[in-house]
Design a protein around this motif. Structure first.
Motif, PDB file in Angstrom:
ATOM      1  N   LEU A  23     -21.520 -40.951  74.522  1.00 57.11           N
ATOM      2  CA  LEU A  23     -21.431 -40.062  73.633  1.00 57.11           C
ATOM      3  C   LEU A  23     -20.082 -39.735  73.172  1.00 57.11           C
ATOM      4  O   LEU A  23     -20.102 -39.377  71.943  1.00 57.11           O
ATOM      5  CB  LEU A  23     -22.253 -38.881  74.208  1.00 57.11           C
ATOM      6  N   VAL A  24     -19.242 -39.427  74.018  1.00 57.40           N
ATOM      7  CA  VAL A  24     -17.995 -38.921  73.596  1.00 57.40           C
ATOM      8  C   VAL A  24     -17.404 -39.752  72.633  1.00 57.40           C
ATOM      9  O   VAL A  24     -16.768 -39.548  71.606  1.00 57.40           O
ATOM     10  CB  VAL A  24     -16.894 -38.889  75.007  1.00 57.40           C
ATOM     11  N   ILE A  25     -17.454 -41.237  72.836  1.00 56.44           N
ATOM     12  CA  ILE A  25     -17.120 -42.082  71.879  1.00 56.44           C
ATOM     13  C   ILE A  25     -17.344 -42.297  70.626  1.00 56.44           C
ATOM     14  O   ILE A  25     -16.856 -42.052  69.625  1.00 56.44           O
ATOM     15  CB  ILE A  25     -17.191 -43.823  72.526  1.00 56.44           C
ATOM     16  N   ALA A  26     -18.876 -41.851  70.517  1.00 57.84           N
ATOM     17  CA  ALA A  26     -19.632 -41.718  69.163  1.00 57.84           C
ATOM     18  C   ALA A  26     -19.100 -40.490  68.567  1.00 57.84           C
ATOM     19  O   ALA A  26     -19.099 -40.575  67.390  1.00 57.84           O
ATOM     20  CB  ALA A  26     -20.865 -41.956  69.461  1.00 57.84           C
ATOM     21  N   GLN A  27     -18.864 -39.464  69.412  1.00 59.62           N
ATOM     22  CA  GLN A  27     -18.454 -38.137  68.660  1.00 59.62           C
ATOM     23  C   GLN A  27     -17.257 -38.081  68.258  1.00 59.62           C
ATOM     24  O   GLN A  27     -16.829 -37.404  67.291  1.00 59.62           O
ATOM     25  CB  GLN A  27     -18.741 -37.039  69.790  1.00 59.62           C
ATOM     26  N   ALA A 129     -26.595 -34.733  69.328  1.00 55.43           N
ATOM     27  CA  ALA A 129     -25.756 -35.349  70.334  1.00 55.43           C
ATOM     28  C   ALA A 129     -25.787 -34.570  71.679  1.00 55.43           C
ATOM     29  O   ALA A 129     -25.815 -35.075  72.542  1.00 55.43           O
ATOM     30  CB  ALA A 129     -24.590 -36.150  69.966  1.00 55.43           C
ATOM     31  N   ARG A 130     -25.427 -33.170  71.291  1.00 56.70           N
ATOM     32  CA  ARG A 130     -25.232 -32.191  72.232  1.00 56.70           C
ATOM     33  C   ARG A 130     -26.446 -32.162  73.332  1.00 56.70           C
ATOM     34  O   ARG A 130     -26.216 -32.031  74.390  1.00 56.70           O
ATOM     35  CB  ARG A 130     -24.839 -31.029  71.932  1.00 56.70           C
ATOM     36  N   TYR A 131     -27.503 -32.311  72.582  1.00 60.53           N
ATOM     37  CA  TYR A 131     -28.715 -32.155  73.475  1.00 60.53           C
ATOM     38  C   TYR A 131     -28.798 -33.543  74.273  1.00 60.53           C
ATOM     39  O   TYR A 131     -29.127 -33.500  75.661  1.00 60.53           O
ATOM     40  CB  TYR A 131     -30.044 -32.097  72.472  1.00 60.53           C
ATOM     41  N   ALA A 145     -21.942 -29.898  80.491  1.00 60.47           N
ATOM     42  CA  ALA A 145     -22.537 -31.293  79.844  1.00 60.47           C
ATOM     43  C   ALA A 145     -22.585 -31.065  78.197  1.00 60.47           C
ATOM     44  O   ALA A 145     -21.974 -31.818  77.647  1.00 60.47           O
ATOM     45  CB  ALA A 145     -23.798 -31.697  80.403  1.00 60.47           C
ATOM     46  N   ILE A 146     -23.023 -30.013  77.861  1.00 55.71           N
ATOM     47  CA  ILE A 146     -23.238 -29.876  76.300  1.00 55.71           C
ATOM     48  C   ILE A 146     -21.723 -29.828  75.919  1.00 55.71           C
ATOM     49  O   ILE A 146     -21.476 -30.182  74.688  1.00 55.71           O
ATOM     50  CB  ILE A 146     -23.997 -28.603  76.142  1.00 55.71           C
ATOM     51  N   SER A 147     -20.813 -29.060  76.511  1.00 55.29           N
ATOM     52  CA  SER A 147     -19.395 -28.732  76.089  1.00 55.29           C
ATOM     53  C   SER A 147     -18.611 -30.244  75.941  1.00 55.29           C
ATOM     54  O   SER A 147     -17.714 -30.199  75.071  1.00 55.29           O
ATOM     55  CB  SER A 147     -18.559 -27.667  76.943  1.00 55.29           C
ATOM     56  N   ILE A 148     -18.958 -31.116  76.899  1.00 57.77           N
ATOM     57  CA  ILE A 148     -18.100 -32.401  77.109  1.00 57.77           C
ATOM     58  C   ILE A 148     -18.417 -33.148  75.689  1.00 57.77           C
ATOM     59  O   ILE A 148     -17.482 -33.708  75.078  1.00 57.77           O
ATOM     60  CB  ILE A 148     -18.615 -33.282  78.274  1.00 57.77           C
ATOM     61  N   VAL A 149     -19.646 -33.276  75.219  1.00 58.68           N
ATOM     62  CA  VAL A 149     -20.043 -33.864  73.773  1.00 58.68           C
ATOM     63  C   VAL A 149     -19.641 -33.048  72.705  1.00 58.68           C
ATOM     64  O   VAL A 149     -18.999 -33.783  71.929  1.00 58.68           O
ATOM     65  CB  VAL A 149     -21.649 -33.839  73.914  1.00 58.68           C
ATOM     66  N   LEU A 150     -19.590 -31.833  72.743  1.00 52.81           N
ATOM     67  CA  LEU A 150     -19.031 -31.011  71.648  1.00 52.81           C
ATOM     68  C   LEU A 150     -17.429 -31.351  71.413  1.00 52.81           C
ATOM     69  O   LEU A 150     -17.186 -31.399  70.515  1.00 52.81           O
ATOM     70  CB  LEU A 150     -19.358 -29.661  71.992  1.00 52.81           C
ATOM     71  N   VAL A 151     -16.690 -31.096  72.689  1.00 57.24           N
ATOM     72  CA  VAL A 151     -15.261 -31.044  72.627  1.00 57.24           C
ATOM     73  C   VAL A 151     -14.875 -32.562  71.973  1.00 57.24           C
ATOM     74  O   VAL A 151     -13.663 -32.555  71.402  1.00 57.24           O
ATOM     75  CB  VAL A 151     -14.767 -30.836  73.742  1.00 57.24           C
ATOM     76  N   ALA A 152     -15.660 -33.606  72.272  1.00 57.75           N
ATOM     77  CA  ALA A 152     -14.914 -34.942  71.787  1.00 57.75           C
ATOM     78  C   ALA A 152     -15.140 -35.069  70.135  1.00 57.75           C
ATOM     79  O   ALA A 152     -14.204 -35.959  69.776  1.00 57.75           O
ATOM     80  CB  ALA A 152     -16.261 -36.139  72.437  1.00 57.75           C
ATOM     81  N   THR A 153     -16.026 -34.394  69.529  1.00 58.12           N
ATOM     82  CA  THR A 153     -15.985 -34.472  68.153  1.00 58.12           C
ATOM     83  C   THR A 153     -14.455 -34.021  67.678  1.00 58.12           C
ATOM     84  O   THR A 153     -14.030 -34.116  66.515  1.00 58.12           O
ATOM     85  CB  THR A 153     -16.886 -33.336  67.572  1.00 58.12           C
ATOM     86  N   THR A 154     -13.695 -33.102  68.504  1.00 56.65           N
ATOM     87  CA  THR A 154     -12.493 -32.545  68.093  1.00 56.65           C
ATOM     88  C   THR A 154     -11.489 -33.446  67.663  1.00 56.65           C
ATOM     89  O   THR A 154     -10.708 -33.260  66.250  1.00 56.65           O
ATOM     90  CB  THR A 154     -11.750 -31.728  69.161  1.00 56.65           C
ATOM     91  N   VAL A 155     -11.443 -34.631  68.262  1.00 54.24           N
ATOM     92  CA  VAL A 155     -10.589 -35.736  67.897  1.00 54.24           C
ATOM     93  C   VAL A 155     -10.587 -36.343  66.546  1.00 54.24           C
ATOM     94  O   VAL A 155      -9.579 -36.222  65.713  1.00 54.24           O
ATOM     95  CB  VAL A 155     -10.404 -37.020  68.827  1.00 54.24           C
TER      96      VAL A 155
END
Length: 418
Positions: A23-27, A129-131, A145-155
């Protein structure tokens, strides 16, 4: 309420780590696609339509598209799992991005509007994706867990706005209007994100969650049913208000900067830092929610958005607008993480994805209203009044939290903290 055995915890923890990684890669990829419309959407519309009063239309269109897509992605995920739902959503966003590029090239307003609607699917999927990140999370780690997915969008979201000049030059090389350049990037980013999820999001988090004993079910029974539904409504309301305020102010900031003589590069910096503030604080927000509960953090979101509205109303410089837009992003993040945790904690597993899709429908419709109204408000009055109104609207979260607090007393102590 079921018990969770040690072997089940292991069965749950190992896939959760893998799922979060994918999920992090996709975000990261989708963040670049998400930033395209935010950065140049209003400017592109102003250029094509030759009207400032309609500059908020792109934000309204892709948020309406996101609203419709949220329901579709939620229902597909409910039936087929997160892998299929999220992959289809990102692929649709890629098609919409390509449509925007074509529309700008041939100067077709109908095609532009239609493509922006479809482009909104990428925005909806990015949020859905956060869900997926929380499907296998333990109750005490949901916010994180929700925050990990959200923070990946930052990059991707920070890189995207700062490639405006580069993608504009690339677009011009192919005889495409420079403002359509970021949508070229969005086409590739959303498309690759779809492939990553389709190939590697295995096992499917939602489908696997349905096979595991549940450690923390929503309260059962008639009276408790009212409580969990009330908490879902509260979570949706918190996110809807913060979304409307954020979209309204953010959408008109590029126009405000242009009117004060700032360059497109400066606009990219401001929006890039704003998007960073939307996602980068997510780990802190997640920890705060897990430790203190959702209500205090939702209240903090409202206060932060009030500060953002005041700062934006008083700012014409790049530095001042950076401060205002970063506060705006932070307030949105606090509201999103706290509201999402409410939804995830109280949505029954057998209908969770469908409920989450419907919730995101209300959130994005609120954003569409904010985006559509923002251009008309600025054209009729000023960016200053728009910003002040946004701060006032954010304060509605406080009475909502107070009103629902007494009703939450019927919820068991084990889940009451959310």
């Amino acid at each position: 309420m079921g018990s969770t055995k040690g072997v089940d915890l292991h069965t749950q923890a190992v896939p959760q780590r893998r799922i979060l990684t994918i999920l992090v890669i996709a975000q990261i990829l989708s963040g670049a696609g998400l930033a395209a419309g935010i950065t140049v959407g209003a400017l592109l519309a102003q250029d094509v339509l030759e009207s400032t009063s309609l500059a908020g239309v792109p934000a309204a269109l892709f948020t309406v598209g996101a609203a419709l897509s949220a329901v579709a992605v939620g229902r597909i995920s409910q039936r087929r799992g997160r892998r299929v739902g999220l992959s289809v959503g990102y692929a649709t966003g890629a098609v919409g991005s390509a449509g925007v590029v074509i529309a700008a090239t041939i100067a077709s307003t109908p095609l532009l509007f239609g493509a922006l609607l479809i482009y909104g699917a990428g925005m909806a999927t990015n949020l859905q994706a956060r869900y997926a990140g929380a499907d296998l999370a333990t109750p005490e780690r949901r916010g994180t867990a929700i925050s990990i997915v959200l923070v990946a969008t930052t990059v991707g979201a920070v890189i995207g706005p700062n490639t405006v000049t580069l993608t504009g030059d690339l677009a011009q090389f192919f005889s495409i209007p420079p403002l359509a350049g970021p949508f070229l990037l969005a086409t590739v980013a959303y498309g690759v994100a779809a492939l990553v999820l389709w190939i590697w999001l295995r096992p499917d988090p939602l489908l696997l969650a349905r096979t595991l004993p549940v450690e923390d079910e929503p309260p059962s029974g008639a009276a408790a049913s009212v409580s969990w539904r009330g908490m879902v409504i509260l979570g949706a309301a918190v996110m809807a208000v913060t979304q409307a305020v954020m979209i309204a102010i953010m959408t008109m900031t590029p126009i405000h900067m242009q009117h004060h003589g700032h360059s497109l590069g400066a606009t990219g910096v401001v929006i890039g830092l704003h998007v960073a503030a939307m996602y980068l604080p997510s780990p802190i927000s997640g920890v705060l929610v897990d430790r203190y509960g959702t209500r205090p953090i939702a209240a903090l979101a409202a206060v932060t958005l009030v500060g953002a509205g005041i700062a934006a109303a008083l700012s014409t410089s790049v530095v001042g607008l950076v401060v205002a837009l970063m506060l705006l992003g932070l307030g949105w993040n606090l509201g999103l993480v706290s509201g999402t945790t409410m939804i995830t904690a109280y949505s029954p597993l057998e209908s969770r994805a469908r409920i989450q899709g419907n919730v995101d429908l209300s959130i994005t419709l609120a954003g569409a209203g904010g985006g559509f109204a923002s251009g008309a408000v600025v054209a009729a009055t000023s960016y200053t009044l728009l910003s002040v109104a946004g701060g006032i609207l954010a304060m509605l979260v406080i009475p909502m939290l107070i009103f629902t607090k007494a009703r939450n007393r019927s919820i068991p102590t084990s889940t009451r903290r959310v």
